[in-house]
Design a protein around this motif. Structure first.
Motif, PDB file in Angstrom:
ATOM      1  N   ALA A   1       0.871  -1.171   0.000  1.00  0.00           N
ATOM      2  CA  ALA A   1       0.000   0.000   0.000  1.00  0.00           C
ATOM      3  C   ALA A   1       0.912   1.227   0.000  1.00  0.00           C
ATOM      4  N   VAL A   2       0.614   2.200  -0.850  1.00  0.00           N
ATOM      5  CA  VAL A   2       1.437   3.399  -0.959  1.00  0.00           C
ATOM      6  C   VAL A   2       0.568   4.621  -0.711  1.00  0.00           C
ATOM      7  N   LEU A   3       1.007   5.456   0.209  1.00  0.00           N
ATOM      8  CA  LEU A   3       0.368   6.750   0.425  1.00  0.00           C
ATOM      9  C   LEU A   3       1.353   7.784  -0.077  1.00  0.00           C
ATOM     10  N   LEU A   4       0.928   8.540  -1.055  1.00  0.00           N
ATOM     11  CA  LEU A   4       1.797   9.472  -1.758  1.00  0.00           C
ATOM     12  C   LEU A   4       1.365  10.905  -1.463  1.00  0.00           C
ATOM     13  N   VAL A   5       2.296  11.711  -1.007  1.00  0.00           N
ATOM     14  CA  VAL A   5       2.085  13.153  -0.902  1.00  0.00           C
ATOM     15  C   VAL A   5       2.875  13.751  -2.047  1.00  0.00           C
ATOM     16  N   GLU A   6       2.180  14.396  -2.965  1.00  0.00           N
ATOM     17  CA  GLU A   6       2.838  14.883  -4.179  1.00  0.00           C
ATOM     18  C   GLU A   6       2.072  16.085  -4.707  1.00  0.00           C
ATOM     19  N   HIS A   7       2.813  17.105  -5.126  1.00  0.00           N
ATOM     20  CA  HIS A   7       2.184  18.304  -5.675  1.00  0.00           C
ATOM     21  C   HIS A   7       2.175  18.330  -7.201  1.00  0.00           C
ATOM     22  N   ASN A   8       2.893  17.413  -7.831  1.00  0.00           N
ATOM     23  CA  ASN A   8       2.882  17.336  -9.287  1.00  0.00           C
ATOM     24  C   ASN A   8       1.614  16.586  -9.699  1.00  0.00           C
ATOM     25  N   MET A   9       0.619  17.330 -10.169  1.00  0.00           N
ATOM     26  CA  MET A   9      -0.688  16.745 -10.438  1.00  0.00           C
ATOM     27  C   MET A   9      -0.662  15.717 -11.559  1.00  0.00           C
ATOM     28  N   ASP A  10       0.214  15.868 -12.531  1.00  0.00           N
ATOM     29  CA  ASP A  10       0.320  14.861 -13.586  1.00  0.00           C
ATOM     30  C   ASP A  10       0.699  13.508 -12.984  1.00  0.00           C
ATOM     31  N   ILE A  11       1.648  13.523 -12.060  1.00  0.00           N
ATOM     32  CA  ILE A  11       2.077  12.280 -11.413  1.00  0.00           C
ATOM     33  C   ILE A  11       0.954  11.719 -10.551  1.00  0.00           C
ATOM     34  N   VAL A  12       0.326  12.566  -9.767  1.00  0.00           N
ATOM     35  CA  VAL A  12      -0.781  12.114  -8.915  1.00  0.00           C
ATOM     36  C   VAL A  12      -1.853  11.439  -9.755  1.00  0.00           C
ATOM     37  N   MET A  13      -2.249  12.067 -10.833  1.00  0.00           N
ATOM     38  CA  MET A  13      -3.312  11.525 -11.670  1.00  0.00           C
ATOM     39  C   MET A  13      -2.877  10.243 -12.378  1.00  0.00           C
ATOM     40  N   GLU A  14      -1.589  10.116 -12.663  1.00  0.00           N
ATOM     41  CA  GLU A  14      -1.081   8.937 -13.366  1.00  0.00           C
ATOM     42  C   GLU A  14      -0.985   7.707 -12.472  1.00  0.00           C
ATOM     43  N   VAL A  15      -0.504   7.863 -11.249  1.00  0.00           N
ATOM     44  CA  VAL A  15      -0.193   6.696 -10.419  1.00  0.00           C
ATOM     45  C   VAL A  15      -1.251   6.337  -9.391  1.00  0.00           C
ATOM     46  N   SER A  16      -2.233   7.189  -9.187  1.00  0.00           N
ATOM     47  CA  SER A  16      -3.171   6.974  -8.088  1.00  0.00           C
ATOM     48  C   SER A  16      -4.421   6.216  -8.499  1.00  0.00           C
ATOM     49  N   ASP A  17      -4.851   5.330  -7.601  1.00  0.00           N
ATOM     50  CA  ASP A  17      -6.151   4.681  -7.735  1.00  0.00           C
ATOM     51  C   ASP A  17      -7.214   5.529  -7.045  1.00  0.00           C
ATOM     52  N   ARG A  18      -6.782   6.238  -6.024  1.00  0.00           N
ATOM     53  CA  ARG A  18      -7.671   7.062  -5.216  1.00  0.00           C
ATOM     54  C   ARG A  18      -6.909   8.311  -4.806  1.00  0.00           C
ATOM     55  N   VAL A  19      -7.587   9.446  -4.805  1.00  0.00           N
ATOM     56  CA  VAL A  19      -6.965  10.707  -4.426  1.00  0.00           C
ATOM     57  C   VAL A  19      -7.801  11.343  -3.323  1.00  0.00           C
ATOM     58  N   VAL A  20      -7.132  11.743  -2.259  1.00  0.00           N
ATOM     59  CA  VAL A  20      -7.769  12.486  -1.175  1.00  0.00           C
ATOM     60  C   VAL A  20      -7.132  13.861  -1.170  1.00  0.00           C
ATOM     61  N   VAL A  21      -7.969  14.898  -1.225  1.00  0.00           N
ATOM     62  CA  VAL A  21      -7.471  16.264  -1.269  1.00  0.00           C
ATOM     63  C   VAL A  21      -7.854  16.966   0.033  1.00  0.00           C
ATOM     64  N   LEU A  22      -6.843  17.566   0.663  1.00  0.00           N
ATOM     65  CA  LEU A  22      -7.060  18.342   1.882  1.00  0.00           C
ATOM     66  C   LEU A  22      -6.896  19.814   1.567  1.00  0.00           C
ATOM     67  N   ASN A  23      -7.699  20.628   2.202  1.00  0.00           N
ATOM     68  CA  ASN A  23      -7.560  22.077   2.120  1.00  0.00           C
ATOM     69  C   ASN A  23      -7.708  22.617   3.523  1.00  0.00           C
ATOM     70  N   GLN A  24      -6.665  23.226   4.034  1.00  0.00           N
ATOM     71  CA  GLN A  24      -6.633  23.767   5.383  1.00  0.00           C
ATOM     72  C   GLN A  24      -7.036  22.715   6.410  1.00  0.00           C
ATOM     73  N   GLY A  25      -6.529  21.491   6.215  1.00  0.00           N
ATOM     74  CA  GLY A  25      -6.743  20.416   7.170  1.00  0.00           C
ATOM     75  C   GLY A  25      -8.049  19.657   7.025  1.00  0.00           C
ATOM     76  N   ALA A  26      -8.899  20.041   6.098  1.00  0.00           N
ATOM     77  CA  ALA A  26     -10.188  19.367   5.915  1.00  0.00           C
ATOM     78  C   ALA A  26     -10.210  18.647   4.568  1.00  0.00           C
ATOM     79  N   VAL A  27     -10.814  17.464   4.548  1.00  0.00           N
ATOM     80  CA  VAL A  27     -10.962  16.712   3.305  1.00  0.00           C
ATOM     81  C   VAL A  27     -12.017  17.403   2.443  1.00  0.00           C
TER      82      VAL A  27
END
Length: 179
Positions: A127-153
Motif C-alpha cells: 500500500a502506498v500513500l503518496l504526498v505529491e504536488h505534481n498533479m500529472d504524477i498524482v493523476m497517473e499513479v493513483s487509484d484514489r486521491v484524497v485532497v485536503l484544504n486547510q486540514g479538511a478533506v
C-alpha cells in the motif's frame, strides 16, 4: 515514536533526501533491513556475518534500479538516484504501508519517469500513500486521491472525479489540464 510506527509496518521516505552519504548504496539498505529484522540490536556485530541482510539489500537495490551501483558511496548518486535509494531504504523490512513524501521533488525531468515507474512497481505489492504536488504524477499513479484544504478533506474519489471536482479546482488546480 518513529521506531514504533516502523514496527507497525509503516515505513516512509522524506521530502528531503535522508541517506548516509559516506556509506555505500548497499550499506544504506542493509542497515535498514537489519534494523527491521531480529538482529536490530546487534549494530556492533561484524557486518560480514549478516549475509541475509546484504542479500535482501541487493534484491531491493535491483528492484529500485541501483543494483549496479551497490558498492558506490551514496554521495556519488544523482538526486534522482538518491530518491530511489531512499525508497529502497523504506522498502527494507517489507512494510505494509509505504509513505512517500514528495518523491519527485527536485528530481530532474529525465529521472521523474524512473521514480514514477518505481512507485507503480512498489504499489503492486505494498500500500502506498503518496504526498505529491505534481498533479500529472498524482493523476497517473493513483487509484484514489484524497485532497485536503486547510486540514479538511474536500475530495476523496478516483483521480478523474477529483480532477473535475469544483472544490478541488478552486482550492488547488486552478484550471489544471493533464500533460
Amino acid at each position: 515514536a518513529p521506531h514504533e510506527t516502523a514496527a507497525m509496518g509503516v515505513h516512509r521516505s522524506y521530502q528531503i533526501t535522508n541517506v548516509f552519504p559516506n556509506s555505500t548504496v548497499l550499506e544504506n539498505v542493509r542497515v535498514a533491513a537489519q534494523a527491521a529484522g531480529p538482529d536490530a540490536a546487534t549494530a556492533w556485530r561484524n557486518a560480514g556475518q549478516l549475509d541475509r541482510y546484504r542479500e535482501e539489500a541487493a534484491s531491493i537495490l535491483a528492484r529500485v534500479g541501483l543494483g549496479e551501483r551497490a558498492h558506490e558511496p551514496a554521495s556519488a548518486l544523482s538526486h534522482g538516484a538518491k530518491r530511489s535509494l531512499e525508497i529502497g531504504v523504506a522498502l527494507a523490512g517489507d512494510p505494509d504501508l509505504l509513505l512517500l513524501d514528495e518523491p519527485t521533488a527536485g528530481v530532474s525531468s529525465e529521472s521523474v519517469d524512473r521514480v514514477v515507474d518505481l512507485i507503480e512497481d512498489v504499489a503492486t505489492d505494498h500500500a502506498v500513500l503518496l504526498v505529491e504536488h505534481n498533479m500529472d504524477i498524482v493523476m497517473e499513479v493513483s487509484d484514489r486521491v484524497v485532497v485536503l484544504n486547510q486540514g479538511a478533506v474536500i475530495a476523496d474519489d478516483e483521480p478523474a472525479a477529483v480532477r473535475d471536482d469544483p472544490a478541488v479546482q478552486k482550492a488547488y488546480l486552478g484550471g489544471y489540464e493533464p500533460g
